[in-house]
Design a protein around this motif. Structure first.
Motif, mmCIF file in Angstrom:
data_model
loop_
_atom_site.group_PDB
_atom_site.id
_atom_site.type_symbol
_atom_site.label_atom_id
_atom_site.label_comp_id
_atom_site.label_asym_id
_atom_site.label_seq_id
_atom_site.Cartn_x
_atom_site.Cartn_y
_atom_site.Cartn_z
ATOM 1 N N GLN A 200 34.959 68.158 88.099
ATOM 2 C CA GLN A 200 35.409 66.880 87.558
ATOM 3 C C GLN A 200 34.198 65.969 87.440
ATOM 4 N N PRO A 201 34.257 64.948 86.600
ATOM 5 C CA PRO A 201 33.100 64.039 86.511
ATOM 6 C C PRO A 201 32.774 63.342 87.833
ATOM 7 N N THR A 202 33.790 63.138 88.675
ATOM 8 C CA THR A 202 33.567 62.453 89.948
ATOM 9 C C THR A 202 33.494 63.421 91.120
ATOM 10 N N ARG A 203 33.335 64.707 90.853
ATOM 11 C CA ARG A 203 33.223 65.723 91.892
ATOM 12 C C ARG A 203 31.992 66.569 91.623
ATOM 13 N N LEU A 204 31.248 66.862 92.682
ATOM 14 C CA LEU A 204 30.070 67.721 92.584
ATOM 15 C C LEU A 204 30.189 68.800 93.655
ATOM 16 N N LEU A 205 30.162 70.055 93.239
ATOM 17 C CA LEU A 205 30.307 71.186 94.146
ATOM 18 C C LEU A 205 28.963 71.873 94.322
ATOM 19 N N LEU A 206 28.520 71.989 95.570
ATOM 20 C CA LEU A 206 27.273 72.678 95.911
ATOM 21 C C LEU A 206 27.616 73.951 96.676
ATOM 22 N N GLU A 207 27.012 75.056 96.284
ATOM 23 C CA GLU A 207 27.261 76.348 96.918
ATOM 24 C C GLU A 207 25.934 77.043 97.169
ATOM 25 N N GLY A 208 25.870 77.785 98.300
ATOM 26 C CA GLY A 208 24.662 78.513 98.626
ATOM 27 C C GLY A 208 24.833 79.325 99.888
ATOM 28 N N PRO A 209 23.972 80.313 100.112
ATOM 29 C CA PRO A 209 24.100 81.153 101.312
ATOM 30 C C PRO A 209 23.607 80.486 102.590
ATOM 31 N N GLU A 210 22.668 79.547 102.476
ATOM 32 C CA GLU A 210 22.087 78.912 103.672
ATOM 33 C C GLU A 210 22.718 77.533 103.867
ATOM 34 N N LYS A 211 23.435 77.380 104.955
ATOM 35 C CA LYS A 211 24.187 76.152 105.207
ATOM 36 C C LYS A 211 23.270 74.946 105.355
ATOM 37 N N GLU A 212 22.144 75.119 106.028
ATOM 38 C CA GLU A 212 21.237 73.995 106.255
ATOM 39 C C GLU A 212 20.701 73.430 104.950
ATOM 40 N N VAL A 213 20.369 74.285 103.993
ATOM 41 C CA VAL A 213 19.825 73.830 102.712
ATOM 42 C C VAL A 213 20.909 73.116 101.900
ATOM 43 N N VAL A 214 22.124 73.655 101.918
ATOM 44 C CA VAL A 214 23.218 73.045 101.154
ATOM 45 C C VAL A 214 23.547 71.659 101.691
ATOM 46 N N MET A 215 23.689 71.535 103.013
ATOM 47 C CA MET A 215 24.061 70.253 103.585
ATOM 48 C C MET A 215 22.914 69.241 103.524
ATOM 49 N N GLN A 216 21.683 69.726 103.575
ATOM 50 C CA GLN A 216 20.546 68.816 103.455
ATOM 51 C C GLN A 216 20.460 68.225 102.050
ATOM 52 N N PHE A 217 20.735 69.039 101.037
ATOM 53 C CA PHE A 217 20.726 68.522 99.663
ATOM 54 C C PHE A 217 21.905 67.567 99.445
ATOM 55 N N ALA A 218 23.046 67.860 100.042
ATOM 56 C CA ALA A 218 24.187 66.938 99.947
ATOM 57 C C ALA A 218 23.860 65.598 100.605
ATOM 58 N N ALA A 219 23.171 65.633 101.735
ATOM 59 C CA ALA A 219 22.781 64.388 102.390
ATOM 60 C C ALA A 219 21.761 63.611 101.565
ATOM 61 N N LYS A 220 20.900 64.325 100.854
ATOM 62 C CA LYS A 220 19.913 63.656 99.991
ATOM 63 C C LYS A 220 20.607 62.927 98.842
#
Length: 250
Positions: A200-220
């Protein structure tokens, strides 16, 4: 003040025990001390997370690579490496030298132990190491995800193949374009191994094998518009909520 009197009474009692008698209220003072009893006699509590066996799916390969031979004169002990392969990729992690991994076939899964469970550092890294390994196993088999919600008038995100303000770090890198109320474009490069999409325009989904990298990019991404407590506007990660405050009325 009472110490000399006690010594004199003890000397008299040992010299002529038949003729000298010690008053009853002084008898406990001359008796040998009783050995202190420990507060508890139970075994020390082990780490509930660290002692739990790892759950490895059939399609995941768990391999331990021993460190190379220790060089002469080198004081630092080298760490072993764990390689985890799965359908979604391959991850590796270095294990501290005081953490041992038991791969006995009789156990339900690999189990971690430490050399000294009373040491604070080893006890802290016991559960931490096990949690990181389990996250890697889950990442290469199922993957980790983060959903970002954009709450605000005109707030949205899109995934672009090119960027005007950021140069690519690796071939084929994509970029996240944020529109969150700034006069200038906000473009962020997606890290290697992370996949971004906008259902959706107001939703962004991030996916990846390494949890630390995914959550760090979400925090950024979240740093560009932290949720504010008066109107509830901002970027929310997963099930994050915020308690609204009343407006200050003078």
């Amino acid at each position: 003040m009472l110490a000399p009197a006690r010594r004199r009474c003890a000397a008299l009692a040992t010299a002529n025990s038949t003729s000298v008698s010690i008053p009853a209220f002084l008898v406990p003072a001359f008796q040998p001390p009783i050995a202190a009893r420990a507060f508890t006699t139970s075994s020390p509590c082990l780490s509930k997370i660290g002692s739990a066996p790892l759950s490895i799916p059939p399609e995941v390969t768990f391999k331990i690579i021993a460190p190379p031979a220790r060089a002469a004169g080198r004081r630092v002990q080298q760490m072993s490496t764990v390689q985890i392969k799965g359908p979604l990729g391959e991850l590796s992690m270095e294990i501290p030298p005081y953490v041992n991994i038991d791969q006995d076939a009789a156990l339900p899964g690999p189990t971690l132990t430490v050399q000294d469970s009373r040491d604070a550092k080893q006890r802290a890294m016991w559960g931490t190491t096990r949690a990181y390994l389990q996250n890697h196993i889950l990442g290469v088999s199922e993957g980790h995800s983060a959903i970002l919600r954009f709450n605000g008038v005109g707030y949205r995100a899109s995934v672009e193949t090119t960027a005007a303000t950021v140069s690519p770090e690796y071939p084929g890198q994509q970029f996240v374009n944020l529109k969150v109320g700034y006069s200038h474009p906000v473009e962020l490069g997606i890290p290697l191994g992370v996949k971004a999409s906008t259902p959706q325009p107001t939703r962004l989904l991030l996916e990846g094998p390494e949890k630390e990298v995914v959550m760090q990019f979400a925090a950024k991404i979240r740093m560009w518009r932290k949720p504010e407590p008066y109107k509830g506007k901002g970027i929310f990660v997963n099930g994050e909520t915020i308690k609204l405050k009343n407006k200050k009325i003078k």
